[in-house]
Design a protein around this motif. Structure first.
Motif, short mmCIF file in Angstrom:
data_model
loop_
_atom_site.label_atom_id
_atom_site.label_comp_id
_atom_site.label_asym_id
_atom_site.label_seq_id
_atom_site.Cartn_x
_atom_site.Cartn_y
_atom_site.Cartn_z
N SER A 2 0.82 -1.20 0.00
CA SER A 2 0.00 0.00 0.00
C SER A 2 0.86 1.25 0.00
O SER A 2 2.02 1.25 0.41
CB SER A 2 -0.91 0.01 1.23
N THR A 3 0.25 2.35 -0.47
CA THR A 3 0.95 3.63 -0.50
C THR A 3 1.36 4.07 0.90
O THR A 3 2.47 4.58 1.10
CB THR A 3 0.05 4.70 -1.14
N ARG A 195 3.33 8.69 -3.70
CA ARG A 195 2.81 7.66 -4.60
C ARG A 195 3.87 7.16 -5.57
O ARG A 195 4.85 7.86 -5.87
CB ARG A 195 1.62 8.22 -5.39
#
Length: 230
Positions: A2-3, A195
């Motif tokens: 996940s980010t 990101r």
């Protein structure tokens, strides 16, 4: 991954590793400025590696980046390029806000590295001091890099250049290489979450010496904001 997890791991590893580089520079930087410069280059490469393998951020350079006696002017959207620019050039002399040199420990390292202090509120005398520092770094064969917007700006915004650019352009008599960057798309200012994606440097057309100051500003402003139109 996940980010959020990527961003957390990046923060832990990068800042922990950065402490090692700072302590190394403090311990051995007094021997010679070159020690600090090599340590800073290693730190920049470490940062790019963390961004690539933890955050999934890949760096791409569009266009040919000329190396020589130029004044390099860069877009400023994130902390990313302030560190990564040391991967683009050999020991670049970067213009930095004067107040940063007052930070305990870091300020001394910045001076030994050869960063160029910029006094944003002063006038002609500060510009002459800036010119002298830039000339000294050029004599050392180092690139001069400036972020003429004065601070990080969100991706898509195009503030005017600070007045110091035009003055330095006239005083140094160097051709200008404008460089756009879109780091703010994936590493926005003041945000914890970073990101995955591609960070692009786009090298603009060289602005020759001897132009009218306003004309030079218009050309540089357009070139460093080229990636905002994507």
């Amino acid at each position: 991954m996940s980010t959020a997890l990527r961003s957390f791991l990046f923060m832990v590893l990068f800042y922990t590793g950065s402490l090692f580089f700072v302590l190394w520079a403090m311990a051995f930087g007094w021997v010679a400025p070159l020690t600090v410069q090599r340590t800073a280059t290693g730190w920049s490469r470490f940062h790019r590696g963390c961004a690539r393998w933890l955050l999934g951020q890949k760096v791409v350079v569009e266009g040919d980046l000329p190396i020589g006696p130029y004044l390099y002017i860069l877009k400023h959207e994130s902390m990313f390029e302030t560190i990564d620019v040391l991967c683009l050039f050999d020991r670049p002399a970067i213009g930095a806000k004067r107040e940063l040199f007052d930070i305990p420990l870091w300020g001394g390292i910045a001076r030994r590295y050869g960063l160029i202090p910029i006094e944003r509120t002063a006038g002609a005398s500060a510009l002459r001091t800036l010119r002298a520092a830039a000339k000294d770094r050029i004599a050392q064969g180092r690139a001069i890099c400036l972020f003429p917007e004065g601070t990080r700006v969100p991706h898509g915004e195009t503030p005017p250049l600070k007045s110091g650019f035009a003055g330095l352009y006239s005083l140094l008599g160097l051709p200008v290489v404008p460089i756009a960057i879109d780091s703010g798309r994936v590493s926005p200012r003041g945000k914890f979450l970073k990101r995955a994606g591609v960070i692009t440097y786009k090298v603009g057309e060289i602005v020759p010496v001897g132009l009218d100051r306003k004309d030079a500003e218009i050309r540089v402003h357009a070139a460093i904001n080229a990636l905002n139109r994507r």
